[in-house]
Design a protein around this motif. Structure first.
Motif, mmCIF file in Angstrom:
data_model
loop_
_atom_site.group_PDB
_atom_site.id
_atom_site.type_symbol
_atom_site.label_atom_id
_atom_site.label_comp_id
_atom_site.label_asym_id
_atom_site.label_seq_id
_atom_site.Cartn_x
_atom_site.Cartn_y
_atom_site.Cartn_z
ATOM 1 N N ALA A 168 -17.702 38.065 13.058
ATOM 2 C CA ALA A 168 -18.927 37.174 13.617
ATOM 3 C C ALA A 168 -20.240 37.787 13.859
ATOM 4 O O ALA A 168 -21.138 37.535 13.683
ATOM 5 C CB ALA A 168 -18.606 36.158 14.502
ATOM 6 N N HIS A 175 -15.396 28.148 25.449
ATOM 7 C CA HIS A 175 -15.050 28.871 24.195
ATOM 8 C C HIS A 175 -13.952 29.625 24.258
ATOM 9 O O HIS A 175 -13.630 30.465 25.351
ATOM 10 C CB HIS A 175 -16.404 29.270 23.791
ATOM 11 C CG HIS A 175 -17.560 28.414 23.942
ATOM 12 N ND1 HIS A 175 -17.459 27.169 23.448
ATOM 13 C CD2 HIS A 175 -18.948 28.519 24.384
ATOM 14 C CE1 HIS A 175 -18.484 26.301 23.662
ATOM 15 N NE2 HIS A 175 -19.332 27.119 24.288
ATOM 16 N N CYS A 186 -24.638 28.220 21.732
ATOM 17 C CA CYS A 186 -25.663 29.278 22.459
ATOM 18 C C CYS A 186 -26.743 28.275 23.076
ATOM 19 O O CYS A 186 -27.506 28.792 23.936
ATOM 20 C CB CYS A 186 -26.122 30.269 21.746
ATOM 21 S SG CYS A 186 -24.996 31.619 21.475
ATOM 22 N N ALA A 225 -23.889 38.000 12.302
ATOM 23 C CA ALA A 225 -25.268 37.545 13.349
ATOM 24 C C ALA A 225 -26.137 38.744 12.926
ATOM 25 O O ALA A 225 -27.462 38.487 12.826
ATOM 26 C CB ALA A 225 -24.829 37.554 14.551
ATOM 27 N N VAL A 266 -20.955 29.741 10.191
ATOM 28 C CA VAL A 266 -20.750 30.399 11.433
ATOM 29 C C VAL A 266 -22.057 30.504 12.350
ATOM 30 O O VAL A 266 -21.892 30.226 13.442
ATOM 31 C CB VAL A 266 -20.126 31.878 10.927
ATOM 32 C CG1 VAL A 266 -20.009 32.717 12.559
ATOM 33 C CG2 VAL A 266 -18.884 31.887 10.359
ATOM 34 N N MET A 267 -23.130 30.766 11.751
ATOM 35 C CA MET A 267 -24.385 30.981 12.617
ATOM 36 C C MET A 267 -24.975 29.549 12.989
ATOM 37 O O MET A 267 -25.407 29.475 14.102
ATOM 38 C CB MET A 267 -25.410 31.460 11.616
ATOM 39 C CG MET A 267 -25.049 33.130 11.362
ATOM 40 S SD MET A 267 -24.509 33.905 12.977
ATOM 41 C CE MET A 267 -26.018 33.773 14.030
ATOM 42 N N THR A 326 -22.855 29.037 15.982
ATOM 43 C CA THR A 326 -23.385 29.957 16.927
ATOM 44 C C THR A 326 -24.356 29.180 17.646
ATOM 45 O O THR A 326 -24.535 29.271 18.709
ATOM 46 C CB THR A 326 -23.733 31.145 16.337
ATOM 47 O OG1 THR A 326 -22.433 31.709 15.901
ATOM 48 C CG2 THR A 326 -24.286 32.322 17.435
ATOM 49 N N ARG A 327 -25.525 28.898 16.896
ATOM 50 C CA ARG A 327 -26.813 28.468 17.468
ATOM 51 C C ARG A 327 -26.524 27.346 18.532
ATOM 52 O O ARG A 327 -26.922 27.022 19.479
ATOM 53 C CB ARG A 327 -27.541 28.154 16.327
ATOM 54 C CG ARG A 327 -28.317 29.136 15.814
ATOM 55 C CD ARG A 327 -29.524 28.857 14.864
ATOM 56 N NE ARG A 327 -28.922 28.290 13.663
ATOM 57 C CZ ARG A 327 -28.561 28.924 12.427
ATOM 58 N NH1 ARG A 327 -28.855 30.277 12.721
ATOM 59 N NH2 ARG A 327 -28.064 28.409 11.435
ATOM 60 N N HIS A 332 -19.320 37.941 20.543
ATOM 61 C CA HIS A 332 -20.285 37.267 19.408
ATOM 62 C C HIS A 332 -21.450 36.335 20.165
ATOM 63 O O HIS A 332 -22.517 36.717 20.130
ATOM 64 C CB HIS A 332 -19.603 36.609 18.597
ATOM 65 C CG HIS A 332 -20.431 35.857 17.651
ATOM 66 N ND1 HIS A 332 -21.384 36.397 16.744
ATOM 67 C CD2 HIS A 332 -20.410 34.487 17.408
ATOM 68 C CE1 HIS A 332 -22.005 35.495 16.182
ATOM 69 N NE2 HIS A 332 -21.585 34.182 16.428
ATOM 70 N N LEU A 333 -20.968 35.385 20.791
ATOM 71 C CA LEU A 333 -21.915 34.318 21.266
ATOM 72 C C LEU A 333 -22.979 35.207 22.266
ATOM 73 O O LEU A 333 -24.224 34.920 22.205
ATOM 74 C CB LEU A 333 -21.324 33.259 22.071
ATOM 75 C CG LEU A 333 -20.354 32.456 21.053
ATOM 76 C CD1 LEU A 333 -19.837 31.176 21.980
ATOM 77 C CD2 LEU A 333 -21.263 31.698 19.929
ATOM 78 N N SER A 376 -13.934 38.180 15.989
ATOM 79 C CA SER A 376 -15.321 38.010 16.699
ATOM 80 C C SER A 376 -16.225 39.117 16.386
ATOM 81 O O SER A 376 -17.422 38.838 16.455
ATOM 82 C CB SER A 376 -15.104 37.929 18.403
ATOM 83 O OG SER A 376 -14.461 39.383 18.737
ATOM 84 N N TYR A 423 -25.552 37.485 20.802
ATOM 85 C CA TYR A 423 -26.411 36.680 20.054
ATOM 86 C C TYR A 423 -27.560 35.818 20.896
ATOM 87 O O TYR A 423 -28.655 36.110 20.561
ATOM 88 C CB TYR A 423 -25.790 35.524 19.072
ATOM 89 C CG TYR A 423 -26.754 34.765 18.351
ATOM 90 C CD1 TYR A 423 -27.300 35.205 17.115
ATOM 91 C CD2 TYR A 423 -27.110 33.430 18.754
ATOM 92 C CE1 TYR A 423 -28.306 34.432 16.463
ATOM 93 C CE2 TYR A 423 -28.021 32.807 17.946
ATOM 94 C CZ TYR A 423 -28.592 33.126 17.045
ATOM 95 O OH TYR A 423 -29.493 32.545 16.325
#
Length: 275
Positions: A172, A108, A269, A176, A261-262, A265-266, A116-117, A169, A120
Motif C-alpha cells: 500500500a 484501523h 486519513c 501511495a 486503495v488510495m 486511504t484519503r 501506510h496511513l 501495508s 501518507y
C-alpha cells in the motif's frame, strides 16, 4: 557541508538512527521523530557527540494515532523554516505475537495504520513546507516483502497474520508513492520507495523471530543515496531494491486497485473522498 534539513521517522533505533547519524555527519540539520522522549534525547546526544556543531531537533509522536500524526505535521510546519527531505522509516513488523490482530488509536489494523496511513498523512501535512523548500525528496522505506491487498478485507479481519499484514501495508505504501509522485510532478518534490536491505539487524526483525542477515548500515547507504545523490534529483515514482530501480509487486501497477486503495486511504486519513 550540507545545509539541508531532513525529518526521519522512527529515528531512535535501527535504520532511522543510522540515517540520522549519516546525515548529521554530512552537515545536514536532522529532525528526529520517535515516540519515547528519553530515547530521542539519547540519539540527539549521540549525534552531537559524533558531529560537533550538528543541528538536531526532536519531535515526539505516536504514529499509531492519526491525530498525533496530523499534530506532528503541524508542529514541523510551524517550527521549521524549511524541509528538504522526509524519510518515512517508522515501522511495525510482524510482531512477537503475529496471530494477535492489533488496532490503531482510530481502530484501523495497526500495521496498515503505522506503515501506510501515517506516512501518507505525514506527507500530506508537510506538503506546503516541502514544496516551499523544493527541490525536496520524500523516501518511503518499503520492503521486498509485498503481498497483494484483498480489497474486500483491507483491514485483515479474516485469517490474520502479522507478517502478511506487514507485507500488504508495504505494498500500500508503494502504491501511495506512485500516486503522490504523479500528483506532485512538476512541483520539485520527488517521492520514491525502496527496499533498503534484506533482514537487517533491527528490533522488528528479531521480534518476529527472524535471524538478521545484514546490518542497518547496508540499508542506510541506499536510503541516504535517494536523499542526496545529485543524479537522482529528478527521479520520482520509482521503487528500488537497494540501489537497483526495479518493479514492485504487479498489483502496484493496477490503476483500479490503486484508485480504490488510495480512495480508502484519503478517507481514513481525514481527507476528502475523490470525485
Amino acid at each position: 557541508m550540507d545545509s539541508r534539513t531532513t525529518l526521519i521517522t522512527g529515528a531512535t533505533q535501527g535504520l532511522g538512527r543510522a540515517i540520522a547519524l549519516d546525515l548529521a555527519a554530512r552537515g545536514q540539520t536532522v529532525l528526529l521523530h520517535g515516540r519515547d522522549q528519553r530515547r530521542l534525547d539519547a540519539v540527539a546526544g549521540e549525534i552531537r557527540a559524533g558531529a560537533p556543531g550538528a543541528t538536531v531537533r526532536t519531535y515526539l509522536a505516536d504514529l499509531a494515532d492519526l491525530d498525533q500524526v496530523h499534530a506532528l505535521a503541524d508542529r514541523v510546519r510551524a517550527d521549521e523554516p524549511r524541509l528538504d527531505g522526509l524519510v518515512n522509516n517508522a515501522v511495525v513488523g510482524g510482531g512477537p505475537e503475529p496471530y494477535v490482530r492489533q488496532l490503531s488509536r482510530q481502530g484501523h489494523e495497526l500495521r496498515f495504520a503505522v506503515n501506510h496511513l501515517a506516512p501518507y498523512a505525514l506527507v500530506r501535512g508537510l506538503l506546503p513546507l516541502l514544496t516551499a523548500s523544493a527541490p525536496a525528496r520524500v523516501v518511503n522505506v518499503a520492503s521486498i516483502g509485498q503481498e497483494a491487498i484483498d480489497l474486500g478485507d483491507v483491514m485483515r479481519e479474516r485469517e490474520y497474520e502479522g507478517l502478511s499484514a506487514y507485507c500488504r501495508s508495504k505494498l500500500a505504501l508503494i502504491m501511495a508513492t506512485f500516486e503522490l509522485a504523479e500528483e506532485l510532478e512538476g512541483t520539485g518534490v520527488t517521492v520514491n520507495a525502496l527496499h533498503p536491505a534484506h533482514l537487517m539487524d533491527t528490533a522488528a526483525v528479531r521480534a518476529y523471530g527472524l535471524t538478521p542477515a545484514t546490518t542497518v548500515e547496508e540499508g542506510m547507504r541506499p536510503t541516504v543515496r535517494l536523499l542526496v545523490d545529485p543524479g537522482l534529483g529528478s527521479t520520482t515514482g520509482r521503487y528500488f531494491d537497494q540501489f537497483s530501480d526495479v518493479r514492485a509487486h504487479e498489483q502496484a501497477y493496477d490503476r483500479e486497485v490503486r484508485r480504490q486503495v488510495m480512495a480508502l486511504t484519503r478517507v481514513l486519513c481525514g481527507g476528502p473522498e475523490p470525485a
